[in-house]
Motif scaffolding. Structure first.
Motif, PDB file in Angstrom:
ATOM      1  N   GLN A 110     -22.960  17.618   2.471  1.00  0.00           N
ATOM      2  CA  GLN A 110     -22.891  16.494   3.396  1.00  0.00           C
ATOM      3  C   GLN A 110     -23.423  15.220   2.764  1.00  0.00           C
ATOM      4  N   ALA A 111     -24.485  15.342   1.983  1.00  0.00           N
ATOM      5  CA  ALA A 111     -25.047  14.175   1.295  1.00  0.00           C
ATOM      6  C   ALA A 111     -24.041  13.605   0.297  1.00  0.00           C
ATOM      7  N   ALA A 112     -23.303  14.483  -0.379  1.00  0.00           N
ATOM      8  CA  ALA A 112     -22.304  14.024  -1.337  1.00  0.00           C
ATOM      9  C   ALA A 112     -21.173  13.289  -0.634  1.00  0.00           C
ATOM     10  N   VAL A 113     -20.752  13.799   0.515  1.00  0.00           N
ATOM     11  CA  VAL A 113     -19.701  13.130   1.289  1.00  0.00           C
ATOM     12  C   VAL A 113     -20.149  11.728   1.700  1.00  0.00           C
ATOM     13  N   GLU A 114     -21.383  11.614   2.105  1.00  0.00           N
ATOM     14  CA  GLU A 114     -21.902  10.311   2.531  1.00  0.00           C
ATOM     15  C   GLU A 114     -22.055   9.349   1.355  1.00  0.00           C
ATOM     16  N   ALA A 115     -22.364   9.893   0.169  1.00  0.00           N
ATOM     17  CA  ALA A 115     -22.565   9.044  -1.012  1.00  0.00           C
ATOM     18  C   ALA A 115     -21.263   8.685  -1.698  1.00  0.00           C
ATOM     19  N   ALA A 116     -20.234   9.514  -1.508  1.00  0.00           N
ATOM     20  CA  ALA A 116     -18.981   9.332  -2.250  1.00  0.00           C
ATOM     21  C   ALA A 116     -17.797   9.283  -1.293  1.00  0.00           C
ATOM     22  N   GLY A 117     -17.889   8.421  -0.319  1.00  0.00           N
ATOM     23  CA  GLY A 117     -16.850   8.329   0.696  1.00  0.00           C
ATOM     24  C   GLY A 117     -15.576   7.632   0.253  1.00  0.00           C
ATOM     25  N   ASP A 118     -15.528   7.220  -1.013  1.00  0.00           N
ATOM     26  CA  ASP A 118     -14.340   6.533  -1.525  1.00  0.00           C
ATOM     27  C   ASP A 118     -13.517   7.405  -2.477  1.00  0.00           C
ATOM     28  N   VAL A 119     -13.827   8.696  -2.545  1.00  0.00           N
ATOM     29  CA  VAL A 119     -13.161   9.601  -3.487  1.00  0.00           C
ATOM     30  C   VAL A 119     -11.668   9.738  -3.174  1.00  0.00           C
ATOM     31  N   THR A 120     -10.869   9.749  -4.229  1.00  0.00           N
ATOM     32  CA  THR A 120      -9.428   9.998  -4.092  1.00  0.00           C
ATOM     33  C   THR A 120      -8.984  11.245  -4.848  1.00  0.00           C
ATOM     34  N   VAL A 121      -9.814  11.721  -5.776  1.00  0.00           N
ATOM     35  CA  VAL A 121      -9.496  12.933  -6.532  1.00  0.00           C
ATOM     36  C   VAL A 121     -10.730  13.837  -6.537  1.00  0.00           C
ATOM     37  N   LEU A 122     -10.583  15.042  -5.997  1.00  0.00           N
ATOM     38  CA  LEU A 122     -11.678  16.006  -5.961  1.00  0.00           C
ATOM     39  C   LEU A 122     -11.356  17.136  -6.929  1.00  0.00           C
ATOM     40  N   ILE A 123     -12.267  17.390  -7.885  1.00  0.00           N
ATOM     41  CA  ILE A 123     -12.057  18.450  -8.870  1.00  0.00           C
ATOM     42  C   ILE A 123     -13.122  19.521  -8.673  1.00  0.00           C
ATOM     43  N   ASN A 124     -12.714  20.666  -8.128  1.00  0.00           N
ATOM     44  CA  ASN A 124     -13.613  21.794  -7.908  1.00  0.00           C
ATOM     45  C   ASN A 124     -13.671  22.634  -9.178  1.00  0.00           C
ATOM     46  N   ASN A 125     -14.643  22.308 -10.012  1.00  0.00           N
ATOM     47  CA  ASN A 125     -14.761  22.923 -11.330  1.00  0.00           C
ATOM     48  C   ASN A 125     -15.971  23.840 -11.454  1.00  0.00           C
ATOM     49  N   ALA A 126     -17.028  23.603 -10.691  1.00  0.00           N
ATOM     50  CA  ALA A 126     -18.253  24.390 -10.812  1.00  0.00           C
ATOM     51  C   ALA A 126     -17.975  25.860 -10.557  1.00  0.00           C
ATOM     52  N   GLY A 127     -18.625  26.722 -11.339  1.00  0.00           N
ATOM     53  CA  GLY A 127     -18.401  28.147 -11.173  1.00  0.00           C
ATOM     54  C   GLY A 127     -19.558  28.972 -11.686  1.00  0.00           C
TER      55      GLY A 127
END
Length: 237
Positions: A63-80
């Motif tokens: 939720q904190a990331a969403v609030e800090a990065a509300g202008d994102v246009t490309v999300l890369i789910n790389n963590a594993g």
């Protein structure tokens, strides 16, 4: 077609070998900003890179990331996460939970959280890093969680397509990073992988089979189970 030019990118697991290449290649293709996320972000020598604390297993952190990065246009789910042993019955409870939370629930919940932001953009992209092992169950809980993410990606692609969100799934075998340091099998260079992925994104493709291993496993999905896992035939001989 989706384009990285002028995009605002968020990369999970940005401190790792693949994540770092995503950060650099996105900028090379014209991204205006990249949120480089990790549980413990590092310093970057580029003002276009914004270090951001993110633990994909923690709802509050998401939720904190969403609030800090509300202008994102490309999300890369790389963590594993991965496991040291291959047997799903021999994994510890902690290993199982860590893989489920990091490889499956983390990217799913992060995507759910960012979906309204991405859906509001005229052109947005989600990239999910699966694995060739999502189609080959020899890595225990790691294979299981990557298979689950593959299925979830297919669902997300269908649900988000009407909003114009382009969802890309990536399959690859061993990549030359710390996670694959234990094996001497052939490995894909992280830079080559990322270039292949982002080329596919900009070409409007939905699925990336980044190496021969992934191509062979995808082609074999329709084969009899004994052909996919010959050890079953050997056991019954």
């Amino acid at each position: 077609m989706p384009s990285l030019k002028g995009s605002i990118v968020l990369v999970t697991g940005a401190n790792g070998g693949i994540g770092t290449e995503f950060v650099h290649d996105a900028l090379a293709r014209g991204a205006s900003k990249v949120y480089a996320t990790a549980r413990t972000p590092r310093t970057w020598e580029d003002e276009r890179i914004v270090p951001l604390t993110l633990d994909v297993t923690d709802p509050d952190s998401i939720q904190a990331a969403v609030e800090a990065a509300g202008d994102v246009t490309v999300l890369i789910n790389n963590a594993g996460a991965s496991v040291a042993s291959s047997g799903i019955l021999t994994h510890t409870i902690e290993e199982i939970r860590t893989n489920v939370e990091t490889n499956f629930l983390g990217p799913l919940f992060l995507t759910r959280a960012f979906a309204p932001i991405l859906s509001a953009r005229e052109e947005s992209v989600i990239i999910n890093i699966h694995s060739a092992l999502s189609w080959y169950a020899v890595a225990g809980i790691y294979s299981a969680t990557k298979a689950a993410l593959w299925s979830a990606t297919n669902s997300l692609r269908l649900e988000l397509a009407p909003a114009g969100v382009h969802v890309v799934g990536v399959h690859v075998g061993y990549v030359d990073t710390a996670m694959a340091a234990h094996t001497s099998e052939p490995k894909t260079d992280p830079a080559d992988l990322v270039r292949t992925v982002l080329d596919a994104v900009e070409a409007g493709e939905y699925e990336v089979l980044a190496d021969d291993t992934s191509l062979q496993l995808k082609a074999g999905l329709s084969a009899p189970i004994e052909a996919v896992y010959p050890q079953l035939t050997a056991k019954n001989a």
